[in-house]
Each structure stands twice: as structure tokens, then as C-alpha cells.
Design an enzyme around this catalytic site. Structure first.
Site, mmCIF file in Angstrom:
data_model
loop_
_atom_site.group_PDB
_atom_site.id
_atom_site.type_symbol
_atom_site.label_atom_id
_atom_site.label_comp_id
_atom_site.label_asym_id
_atom_site.label_seq_id
_atom_site.Cartn_x
_atom_site.Cartn_y
_atom_site.Cartn_z
ATOM 1 N N GLY A 16 -51.155 94.047 75.882
ATOM 2 C CA GLY A 16 -49.643 94.334 75.836
ATOM 3 C C GLY A 16 -49.266 94.029 76.979
ATOM 4 N N SER A 26 -69.792 109.644 85.930
ATOM 5 C CA SER A 26 -69.370 111.091 84.370
ATOM 6 C C SER A 26 -70.574 111.428 83.334
ATOM 7 C CB SER A 26 -68.463 110.480 84.028
ATOM 8 O OG SER A 26 -68.031 109.110 83.029
ATOM 9 N N LYS A 65 -62.681 107.655 75.563
ATOM 10 C CA LYS A 65 -63.333 108.747 75.387
ATOM 11 C C LYS A 65 -63.790 109.206 74.287
ATOM 12 C CE LYS A 65 -65.095 108.389 80.370
ATOM 13 N NZ LYS A 65 -65.882 109.493 81.068
#
Length: 767
Positions: free
Chosen positions: A356, A674, A717
Site C-alpha cells: 500500500g 541470519s 519471521k
């Protein structure tokens, strides 16, 4: 002190001096009665006093000046509604008492004789006044023949001080001062002062007249030359639309408040345009340039919406969530309203596709009640797209910024710069460098476009930029932007957006009513999870649109009155489930760990698998891993080898075994640091034969010393873990501060365990 009584008349703005004849029209009943009384009973003698305020119709004694003039009525001429009377001033008089005797107004007055003062000073003053009159311009309106004759005869000082001031261009109050001053020398000094002032005024007027005359002469000269050019063109047959265009442009210049430097530039170009023959190629170039200068907004502005509650309501109507962006816009509005002037900020909305960003910019324009302009930079690789072309080139045009401002037609639109991270550069220049001036609040008030050539003020424009990846924006450009991160929507937010916005929109576009198609929140959640895989809601909207179309077909073709969506109908219309979000393992596994990833679609869970077999100590990595991820695997293995005994692993096995690490899905490229703790846990589990808890996921970068470093995308996550049914997440201690961004619904169901070292990770993860 001798007092005498005479009929009294109040005059409006007329001061009569001794020895002065004045004709006055008398029409007020009280004044007409006073004239009759004077003629019948007082030997034509009457007193005239001036009103302090001219608009009073029936003044009293307090409304008159105290000093007036005793006059003689010399002649009377009668008309229908008034009489015209010639008065001759005789003496100064002071009004002591107002008497109403029933016939007319009467004044009890005291005569004020002239006061002789220092004779030597009087002679000197008369001589100075005579010299001053000689130096005056003979055409002055107060230099009457009568006055000149009086001066040449050597008139007395008392008469001179009254005669000279009679025709002088003085205010009524100043003339009254002369009348109220009995001292002859005092009046002469006043006269000298006023003559000096008049002399200076005459010099100024003369200078102004000369300037005006010069301008008129120049205007007449220009008009003559233009007419001559016009006549020559008529003889040659060249008179066409050019003259009309020039006339219209000059008229617009005169009628509108263009900046002076723009008016000068246009007039300069017009003079070149007029002398060129219509067939010349140069005329089109000049005309196009003049049109651009005239049609750009230079002063036009729209008024901002000052109602903060209304602006907040509009933002909330158009978008669910996105609180940080809305708060920043409301801050801007509030500060602007408080200070009444503010440099517009350069806001950059960064986030995955479909969340958006572009529609939010439209909402901001609607909330501010401003015009909206959009410019997309996707694929732009030419600097001229931003700054424009030089006018010497064929087909030259201004840059997209100036084109957008012309389209907006005001100086303060909301200007959306879409896909600012998609700009490229080649041999034609670097457009991102050209954007530095546009997006720098300290510089863009004097933005320079190569085509326009004149400075243009962009400081009132509210620029909103959008980007998918912050790292793709050059650092120098990032420094000028106020970055606002938009993360992917949660499932709950997607359901809310679908219910409040997408479903009503698609019902309207497909001609349906809410009664004809019922979609419950559970079904919306089912569509979100198993038929879309995205950070935003674009695919979800397309899916709802497909359901709406099939509903229309079912109503018209099969005669159904209404449809209530369920899973069977979704499978029939849309086919089997399109996506399958990563799920947790059903049982504890050896060598398999649930990791968390941050993708352009938001967060996801993935199983990292490790296995061992006889070999020569090689490490095999598969799953399209990037360089950083491969390094994480090497670091994890080296860390384990250096602490093998602590983990119950035989140090000798590293030379006898090959280790294979795989990250599904193999077709999708992956990179990032990560997964370091996930790989470490998978390798320790594989080598020590200890299972990993199936209800647990982890994320974090690991170092050779076993320290766990912070990562990004914790919100996304954790959302993915929540979707997959995970109830414990190991996160780096450095990411504890990011937990405030995680939705409360996720925190209610998941236990977050901060860890600082790989030992803590293994203690929590291994069974």
C-alpha cells in the site's frame, strides 16, 4: 473684552481669511435663516465657523473650530433649493457663546486683531517670502495674478500673510492654524515653511512626471515599431496567428502575478518570436518554450486541510494499520498549522510490493486536500528524464519533475516518486545524482531544469518516494530521505483489509450486493494462507475478484440467488490450494532445524537439513545458497570443530566424514547471515545424534567465537513462525528491542528466548 452678537453659519471644509471673497452654496434651513437674519437685522454681517467633521448635518458648538471669520454678505442669488452667496472676510473672531434666538443661530464673538511683532524681523520675513515667490515655478496654481500684483505693490505684512495662503494647496486643519494665529510674524514663518515644503513637492512631482513621460514615450515607440512590423508583415502576407498569440501572451503577463524574472524572460523571447518569419523552424521552438514558462504554476496554491481529526479519519478510512506513516503525516500537518510555514519533508516509504505504498500517497493527498501527481522512476537511466534537455536539441522537453508540476497546476501538490530504487545509470548520466537536488530540502527551492533555465521553487511540494529495497537506493540519496519502513501485513491485517476494503470494492466492480456473496473471516483467512503468498494484498484482491466473477456467472447462468463461500466451493472455483507455508516438524528430528527467513513476500519458515556419511572431511552445501550463507555454514562447522569435546563429538570424525547441508526449496536462491545459528544447531545435532525440538525455531548470525549477532525482519519471521504453529523462537539478545513491533496476537502464543551465545542456543534447542 468687547463681545458682539451676529448670525452664525457652519461651513464644511471652507476657511475664509480677512480680505478674501468666497462664493458658497447655502442649503441647510438654519443657514438660510441666518442669511435672512443678517440681511434684515445686522447690516449684512455674519460669522462663518468651519466644522471639525464634514459629515455632521446638525453640528453644535463643540463640533466647530473656536476661531472663525466675521464676513460681509456681498451678493445673493436664489435657486429652487439653495442660495448662492458671495462672502467677503473682514475680521478674525473667537466664538464665546452659541445663542438660539428662535429666528436663527447666533454667535456671541470676540474680535481678534492682528498682533504686530518685531518690525525688523517682519521686514526680513516679507523680503524672504517675496524672493521665495520669485523662485517658484510661474505655472503654480496658487500664483494668481492678483497675488503677483499685491507683491509688486509691496503689500503690508498682515495682508500678505493672509493673501498668500488663500490659494495655497493646504489641508483644512493647516488653514485653520493660520486663521487661529494672530501674530503676523508667526504667520509669515508658517508661510515660509509651507513654501519650502511645496517647493520640494514640486521637484518630486516634476521628477515623477518626467519618469512617466519617458515610459509613455517608450511605450509609444514600442507601439509604433510593432505597428510598423505588422504593416510590413501584411504587405508580405505573413500576418497569421502570431500577432494574436503575442497579444494574448502579453495580456496574460500583465493580468497575472508571474515573478518579475519570468516576465522579463518571456518578453525577451517574445521580441525574438515576433521578428522571425512564420515558416522559420525557430518559431515553434520559441513558442513551445514560452508556453511552458506561462503554463507552469508560479503562484497558484491550494489551501491545506486544517482539520486534523478529519485528516486522521481519511487516513484511517483508506488504510488499515500503517500507524507510523499516519503518525508522521499527522505530525507534519500539526507543525505546519502551528508555524504557518514549513519546508515539506521528503518521505520515503520502503517495503515489499503490495503493502500500500502508492495508495498511501494518494490518501495523504486526499487527507491534505492537495493535488496528486505521480512519477515512476522504474527503468529510468537518463539524467535528462529528471533535469530536462537543453533547448538546442531537437524535440527538447523539460524533465519529469517540471512536467509533473505543470500537470499539478499548483506549487504545493503531493508528488509521488514511485520505485526510486529502480533507477539505473549508463553513458547518458546518472539520474540518481540528478535527484539529489530535487530531494534536498535545502536546495530544491532553486531547482534548475536544463530546458526551463530559470530557477523553480519545489520547497512547497510534499515529495513521497517509494522503494522495495533500501539497499538499492544510493547512500547520498538515502541521506536526504526520511525513511519509513512498511513491513508485510499479518494474516489478521490481511483479513481486515479484505473485509473492509477489497471485498466491498470487488462487489461494486462486479455489480454484486453484499447479500449476493457472503465471505466469512475464516474463509478470508483460508484464502490468505493457501491461495496467496505475498507481503501485500494484490494477489488476494485478484483471488477475491475471481470469486466475485464466478459468483456473477452462477447467479445469471445457474439461477442462484446468493452464494456463501466455503472450502468446497473454493476448491471447485480456484482449484487445489496454491501455496503451502512452511510447517513445523511433527516429531523431534536429528539434523533438522526450523529456521526463519525474510523474503520479499514477508516471513517464511524453512527446515535446514544436515547429514553425515563416510568421506574425507568435505562440506557440501546445496539449495542455491549465496556467498554469505555459504560462509555461515563454514563458520558454523569451524566453531563446532573447535568446541567438539564440549558438544560430545569425537574430534577425529571430522577427517573421516563428509557433511552435507541442504536448505529447501532448492529452486529458490537464498542468502544472508541470519541462518548461522540454525546451521550450527543442525550440524551439532547431526554429529552428536541428539534430536532438535520440533516446536522451536531460531534466527541469528553466529561468529567463530560462538557469539550470536542481531538480524533484521524479526516481525515477519515471528509471523511466519506463528502461522506454522511454532511456540518457541530463539532470537539474538540484540533484537529484544524489536519485539515491540511484533503484533500482540503473536506474542500471546509464542515464547521468545533471547540468546547471546551458541551454547545457549544448543542448550534450548537440543533434546
Amino acid at each position: 473684552m468687547t463681545l458682539k452678537t451676529y448670525p452664525l453659519i457652519c461651513t464644511r471644509g471652507v476657511i475664509i481669511f480677512p480680505d478674501q471673497e468666497v462664493v458658497i452654496d447655502v442649503g441647510r434651513p438654519a443657514s438660510l435663516a441666518a442669511i435672512e437674519n443678517a440681511q434684515d437685522n445686522h447690516g449684512d454681517l455674519i460669522c462663518l465657523f468651519s466644522q471639525k467633521r464634514m459629515d455632521l448635518e446638525d453640528p453644535g458648538m463643540d463640533d466647530l473650530y473656536e476661531v472663525g471669520t466675521l464676513c460681509e454678505i456681498r451678493h445673493v442669488r436664489r435657486f429652487d433649493k439653495f442660495i448662492r452667496v458671495k462672502f467677503r472676510g473682514l475680521e478674525r473672531v473667537r466664538l464665546k457663546k452659541w445663542v438660539d434666538n428662535g429666528t436663527s443661530d447666533m454667535g456671541e464673538v470676540e474680535l481678534i486683531p492682528n498682533q504686530r511683532q518685531d518690525e525688523t524681523e517682519e521686514v526680513a520675513l516679507v523680503r524672504m517670502i517675496a524672493q521665495a515667490f520669485e523662485q517658484m515655478h510661474p505655472g503654480e496654481k496658487f500664483m494668481s495674478k492678483e497675488l503677483m500684483m499685491e507683491l509688486s505693490r509691496g503689500v503690508g505684512a498682515d495682508v500678505l500673510s493672509d493673501k498668500a495662503v488663500q490659494g495655497f494647496p493646504l489641508a483644512t486643519e493647516r488653514k485653520q492654524e493660520y486663521l487661529e494665529t494672530p501674530g503676523i510674524n508667526d504667520r509669515l514663518v508658517m508661510l515660509l515653511q509651507d513654501m519650502e515644503k511645496e517647493k520640494k513637492m514640486s521637484e518630486v512631482e516634476k521628477k515623477i512626471n518626467e519618469t512617466v513621460k519617458e515610459r509613455i514615450d517608450q511605450g509609444q515607440k514600442d507601439y509604433y515599431l510593432r505597428e510598423k512590423i505588422h504593416a510590413i508583415k501584411e504587405e508580405l502576407g505573413d500576418v497569421a496567428e502570431i500577432d494574436k498569440d503575442v497579444e494574448n501572451i502579453r495580456k496574460r503577463l500583465d493580468e497575472n502575478p508571474y515573478p518579475e524574472y519570468i516576465k522579463a524572460k518571456v518578453r525577451d523571447e517574445l521580441s525574438r518570436y515576433e521578428i522571425l518569419p512564420p515558416a522559420s523552424g525557430e518559431t515553434g521552438v520559441i513558442k513551445a518554450y514560452i508556453d511552458w514558462l506561462m503554463e507552469l504554476p508560479w503562484w497558484q496554491v491550494t489551501k491545506d486541510n486544517e482539520d486534523l481529526n478529519d485528516a486522521q479519519k481519511i487516513l484511517d478510512e483508506d488504510h488499515y494499520g500503517l500507524e507510523k506513516v499516519k503518525e508522521r503525516i499527522m505530525e507534519y500537518l500539526a507543525v505546519k498549522q502551528m508555524t504557518n510555514s514549513l519546508k515539506a519533508p521528503i518521505i520515503c516509504l520502503v517495503g515489499p510490493p503490495g503493502v500500500g505504498k502508492t495508495s498511501l500517497a494518494r490518501s495523504v493527498a486526499r487527507a491534505l486536500d492537495r493535488k496528486f501527481v505521480k512519477m515512476s522512476l522504474g527503468g529510468v537511466r537518463d539524467e535528462a528524464e529528471i533535469r530536462g534537455h537543453r533547448r538546442t536539441y531537437l524535440g527538447a522537453l523539460p524533465g519529469r519533475i517540471i512536467q509533473g508540476m505543470k500537470k499539478a497546476s499548483v506549487v504545493n501538490p503531493v508528488f509521488l516518486i514511485d520505485e526510486i530504487d529502480k533507477m539505473a545509470s549508463d553513458y547518458k548520466g546518472d539520474p540518481s545524482s540528478a535527484m539529489l537536488e530535487v530531494l534536498d530540502p535545502e536546495q530544491n527551492s532553486v531547482f534548475s531544469d536544463h530546458y526551463i533555465e530559470e530557477n523553480y521553487d519545489l520547497s512547497n511540494v510534499l515529495f513521497i518516494a517509494t522503494a522495495n529495497y533500501l539497499e538499492n537506493i544510493p547512500p547520498a540519496l538515502q541521506d536526504r530521505l526520511e525513511i519509513i519502513q512498511l513491513s508485510s501485513y499479518t494474516d489478521a491485517e490481511k483479513v481486515n483489509i479484505a473485509r473492509e476494503h477489497l471485498v466491498p470494492k470487488q462487489l461494486k466492480e462486479n455489480g454484486l450486493t453484499p447479500e449476493q456473496l457472503h465471505i466469512s473471516d475464516d474463509m478470508l483467512l483460508y484464502l490468505v494462507r493457501y491461495y496467496t503468498r505475498e507481503a501485500g494484498v494484490r494477489q488476494l484482491e485478484r483471488t477475491i475478484a475471481a470469486i466475485a466473477r464466478k459468483t456473477v456467472l452462477a447467479i445469471l447462468k445457474d439461477g442462484k440467488e446468493s452464494i456463501t463461500l466455503d472450502k468446497d466451493l473454493v476448491h471447485e472455483w480456484l482449484g487445489n490450494e496454491k501455496t503451502d507455508y512452511g510447517k513445523r516438524e511433527e516429531q523431534d528430528q536429528v539434523g533438522t532445524v526450523t529456521g526463519l527467513a525474510y523474503t520479499s513476500f514477508g516471513g517464511d519458515v524453512l527446515q535446514i537439513e544436515a547429514t553425515k556419511f563416510e568421506g574425507k572431511g568435505n562440506l557440501v552445501l546445496t539449495g542455491q545458497l549465496g556467498d554469505v550463507m555459504k560462509e555461515s555454514a563454514s563458520i558454523a562447522l569451524d566453531y563446532i570443530r573447535s568446541h567438539a569435546k564440549e558438544f560430545g563429538i569425537d574430534p577425529e570424525c571430522f577427517g573421516k566424514l563428509d557433511i552435507h547441508v541442504h536448505v529447501p526449496e532448492g529452486a529458490v536462491p537464498k542468502d544472508g547471515p541470519s541462518a548461522g545459528v540454525t546451521m550450527t544447531t543442525a550440524l551439532v545435532s547431526c554429529l552428536s545424534e541428539r534430536p532438535v525440538k520440533s516446536n522451536l525455531a531460531m534466527t541469528g548470525e553466529v561468529t567463530l567465537r560462538g557469539n550470536v549477532l542481531p538480524i533484521g525482519g524479526l516481525k515477519e519471521k515471528s509471523l511466519a513462525a506463528h502461522r506454522a504453529g511454532i511456540d518457541t523462537i530463539l532470537i539474538p539478545k540484540g533484537n529484544v528491542k524489536d519485539l515491540e513491533d511484533v503484533p500482540q496476537e503473536v506474542k500471546d502464543h509464542i515464547r521468545f528466548v533471547p540468546v547471546a551465545t551458541a551454547q545457549e542456543v544448543l542448550k534450548e534447542a537440543l533434546v
